[in-house]
Design a protein around this motif. Structure first.
Motif, PDB file in Angstrom:
ATOM      1  N   GLU A   1     -50.282  28.201   8.240  1.00  0.00           N
ATOM      2  CA  GLU A   1     -49.747  27.851   6.927  1.00  0.00           C
ATOM      3  C   GLU A   1     -48.268  27.487   7.027  1.00  0.00           C
ATOM      4  N   HIS A   2     -47.540  28.198   7.871  1.00  0.00           N
ATOM      5  CA  HIS A   2     -46.127  27.906   8.094  1.00  0.00           C
ATOM      6  C   HIS A   2     -45.953  26.500   8.665  1.00  0.00           C
ATOM      7  N   ASN A   3     -46.779  26.133   9.625  1.00  0.00           N
ATOM      8  CA  ASN A   3     -46.695  24.800  10.218  1.00  0.00           C
ATOM      9  C   ASN A   3     -47.017  23.712   9.199  1.00  0.00           C
ATOM     10  N   ARG A   4     -47.989  23.993   8.321  1.00  0.00           N
ATOM     11  CA  ARG A   4     -48.300  23.020   7.267  1.00  0.00           C
ATOM     12  C   ARG A   4     -47.114  22.838   6.325  1.00  0.00           C
TER      13      ARG A   4
ATOM     14  N   LEU B   1     -43.954  23.208   7.146  1.00  0.00           N
ATOM     15  CA  LEU B   1     -42.943  22.431   7.869  1.00  0.00           C
ATOM     16  C   LEU B   1     -43.236  20.939   7.790  1.00  0.00           C
ATOM     17  N   GLN B   2     -44.494  20.571   7.969  1.00  0.00           N
ATOM     18  CA  GLN B   2     -44.871  19.170   7.890  1.00  0.00           C
ATOM     19  C   GLN B   2     -44.661  18.628   6.471  1.00  0.00           C
ATOM     20  N   PHE B   3     -44.995  19.448   5.480  1.00  0.00           N
ATOM     21  CA  PHE B   3     -44.828  19.036   4.082  1.00  0.00           C
ATOM     22  C   PHE B   3     -43.349  18.812   3.750  1.00  0.00           C
ATOM     23  N   SER B   4     -42.489  19.758   4.149  1.00  0.00           N
ATOM     24  CA  SER B   4     -41.065  19.649   3.819  1.00  0.00           C
ATOM     25  C   SER B   4     -40.410  18.462   4.516  1.00  0.00           C
ATOM     26  N   LYS B   5     -40.821  18.176   5.753  1.00  0.00           N
ATOM     27  CA  LYS B   5     -40.247  17.048   6.478  1.00  0.00           C
ATOM     28  C   LYS B   5     -40.635  15.708   5.874  1.00  0.00           C
ATOM     29  N   PHE B   6     -41.762  15.681   5.171  1.00  0.00           N
ATOM     30  CA  PHE B   6     -42.204  14.441   4.523  1.00  0.00           C
ATOM     31  C   PHE B   6     -41.721  14.368   3.077  1.00  0.00           C
ATOM     32  N   PHE B   7     -41.885  15.477   2.345  1.00  0.00           N
ATOM     33  CA  PHE B   7     -41.631  15.471   0.901  1.00  0.00           C
ATOM     34  C   PHE B   7     -40.153  15.315   0.570  1.00  0.00           C
ATOM     35  N   LEU B   8     -39.292  16.129   1.184  1.00  0.00           N
ATOM     36  CA  LEU B   8     -37.875  16.095   0.835  1.00  0.00           C
ATOM     37  C   LEU B   8     -37.209  14.745   1.096  1.00  0.00           C
ATOM     38  N   PRO B   9     -37.372  14.151   2.295  1.00  0.00           N
ATOM     39  CA  PRO B   9     -36.748  12.831   2.508  1.00  0.00           C
ATOM     40  C   PRO B   9     -37.250  11.780   1.524  1.00  0.00           C
ATOM     41  N   CYS B  10     -38.544  11.802   1.222  1.00  0.00           N
ATOM     42  CA  CYS B  10     -39.091  10.819   0.276  1.00  0.00           C
ATOM     43  C   CYS B  10     -38.475  10.982  -1.109  1.00  0.00           C
TER      44      CYS B  10
ATOM     45  N   SER C   1     -45.347  30.244   0.152  1.00  0.00           N
ATOM     46  CA  SER C   1     -45.618  29.631  -1.150  1.00  0.00           C
ATOM     47  C   SER C   1     -44.357  29.561  -2.009  1.00  0.00           C
ATOM     48  N   PHE C   2     -43.484  30.552  -1.871  1.00  0.00           N
ATOM     49  CA  PHE C   2     -42.245  30.547  -2.651  1.00  0.00           C
ATOM     50  C   PHE C   2     -41.342  29.391  -2.218  1.00  0.00           C
ATOM     51  N   HIS C   3     -41.316  29.090  -0.930  1.00  0.00           N
ATOM     52  CA  HIS C   3     -40.468  27.992  -0.446  1.00  0.00           C
ATOM     53  C   HIS C   3     -41.064  26.629  -0.779  1.00  0.00           C
ATOM     54  N   TYR C   4     -42.389  26.557  -0.923  1.00  0.00           N
ATOM     55  CA  TYR C   4     -42.991  25.351  -1.507  1.00  0.00           C
ATOM     56  C   TYR C   4     -42.401  25.126  -2.897  1.00  0.00           C
ATOM     57  N   ALA C   5     -42.393  26.190  -3.703  1.00  0.00           N
ATOM     58  CA  ALA C   5     -41.896  26.085  -5.075  1.00  0.00           C
ATOM     59  C   ALA C   5     -40.418  25.704  -5.111  1.00  0.00           C
ATOM     60  N   ILE C   6     -39.627  26.237  -4.183  1.00  0.00           N
ATOM     61  CA  ILE C   6     -38.197  25.941  -4.147  1.00  0.00           C
ATOM     62  C   ILE C   6     -37.936  24.459  -3.924  1.00  0.00           C
ATOM     63  N   ILE C   7     -38.548  23.879  -2.894  1.00  0.00           N
ATOM     64  CA  ILE C   7     -38.234  22.488  -2.560  1.00  0.00           C
ATOM     65  C   ILE C   7     -38.826  21.516  -3.582  1.00  0.00           C
ATOM     66  N   VAL C   8     -39.979  21.859  -4.184  1.00  0.00           N
ATOM     67  CA  VAL C   8     -40.572  20.974  -5.184  1.00  0.00           C
ATOM     68  C   VAL C   8     -39.747  20.978  -6.467  1.00  0.00           C
ATOM     69  N   THR C   9     -39.377  22.169  -6.951  1.00  0.00           N
ATOM     70  CA  THR C   9     -38.586  22.244  -8.179  1.00  0.00           C
ATOM     71  C   THR C   9     -37.177  21.686  -7.981  1.00  0.00           C
ATOM     72  N   GLU C  10     -36.624  21.826  -6.769  1.00  0.00           N
ATOM     73  CA  GLU C  10     -35.319  21.243  -6.482  1.00  0.00           C
ATOM     74  C   GLU C  10     -35.381  19.725  -6.583  1.00  0.00           C
TER      75      GLU C  10
END
Length: 341
Positions: A21-24, A26-35, A264-273
């Motif tokens: 789940e952690h690796n998933r 990492l992949q999500f944050s590397k794609f989502f945030l730059p976009c 899951s909390f860090h998913y919420a952080i980067i999405v809401t940011e």
């Protein structure tokens, strides 16, 4: 802007969050945030630059609202210009040095809170223009002097609030170089001050002022009243939808440290940011493009650069201009003050 080292194996509690789940994540944050950063950068750069061009070359600064709306895209423009640096750092690592780290952290914070304070001033100015329309019109010259003083004060206050990021911003080394701001001794005070200026002050101001504005407009006559109410509801709704989730996450993060171990909390952080940053794209639309006067100047700009024949809207533009003149003559003061900015 806080950049966490999500690749640090000790950052998460791997007993409760699986490595898969952690690796998933990492992949999500590397794609989502730059976009998201680049979407906000491109849209914010185009929208706010267009607003500045129109205000500089086509629209005279005749009121407090005009002056505030001139500063708003300027603040948002500098804000979005920091995003390409964070985009690169989120994909690779921080390669711009300690000095740039301090400057960009400070610039990001400075312009973020300047824009939020400007939104607060626009709300108060609209409140005065609607509730005390006659008095506001008679004191126009004095109000313009105060507007300049207020704008300068907002930039100074935002600079003071940004000093902790400038002073304590630094490049740290984990698995990669990261630009972040960490000083536990004053972080709680800084967070409380920044949230008060960046969220609670604009929120309370909007609730109080727009409640009175709505009450005033409901007693006003004229067909533009309902359009004014729609704009008010849109402004408040967009502010709440974009700013509330991220500010709630920041509150939880500062008071409940156990959430730092949850993926899951860090998913919420980067999405809401990322959602909160959309404010820089939406401000030109919400606070400027809804104005009849600005739309008229926008079509003048399009006409001057020769785009009208290609867009096939020359007749529509003329009709819109005539309609604006007719409608502005028929409004009462209360309805006009919300729309004809």
């Amino acid at each position: 802007m806080e950049e966490y080292d999500y690749t640090d194996p000790e950052f998460f509690n791997t007993s409760s969050d699986s490595r898969q789940e952690h690796n998933r994540f990492l992949q999500f944050s590397k794609f989502f945030l730059p976009c998201m950063y680049m979407v906000v950068f491109v849209c914010g750069l185009v929208g706010n630059s267009l607003v500045l061009v129109i205000y500089i070359f086509y629209q005279k600064l005749k009121s407090m609202t005009d002056l505030f709306l001139m500063n708003l895209p300027l603040a948002d423009l500098v804000f979005v210009c920091t995003l390409p640096f964070w985009t690169y750092a989120s994909i690779h690592e921080w390669v711009f040095g300690t000095s740039m780290c301090k400057i960009l952290l400070g610039t990001y914070t400075l312009n973020f809170y300047t824009s939020m304070l400007i939104l607060t001033c626009i709300t108060v100015d609209r409140f005065l223009a609607v509730v005390q329309a006659t008095k506001a019109y008679n004191q126009q010259a004095k109000r313009m002097i105060w507007a300049k003083v207020i704008c300068l004060s907002m930039w100074v206050i935002s600079l003071l609030v940004s000093l902790p990021q400038i002073i304590y911003g630094n490049v740290s080394i984990h698995d990669k170089l990261i630009c972040d701001y960490k000083d536990e001794k004053i972080s709680t005070v800084v967070l409380a001050t920044q949230m008060a200026l960046g969220f609670f002050l604009p929120l309370f101001t909007m609730i109080i002022c727009y409640s009175v504005i709505i009450k005033t407009l409901l007693h006003a006559r004229g067909f533009q009243k309902h359009k004014s109410l729609k704009i008010i509801f849109l402004v408040v709704a967009v502010f709440l939808l974009t700013q509330t989730p991220f500010n709630l996450m920041k509150l939880i993060r500062s008071t409940s440290w156990e959430y730092h171990a949850m993926t899951s909390f860090h998913y919420a952080i980067i999405v809401t940011e990322a959602i909160a940053y959309l404010r820089a794209c939406l401000n030109p639309v919400l606070y400027v493009f809804v104005g009849l006067k600005f739309r008229k100047n926008f079509w003048k700009l399009v006409k001057d650069i020769g785009c009208l024949p290609y867009l096939g809207v020359s007749s529509q533009w003329k009709f819109s201009e005539d309609t604006s003149k007719i409608s502005s003559a028929s409004h009462n003061v209360e309805a006009t003050s919300m729309l004809q900015m």
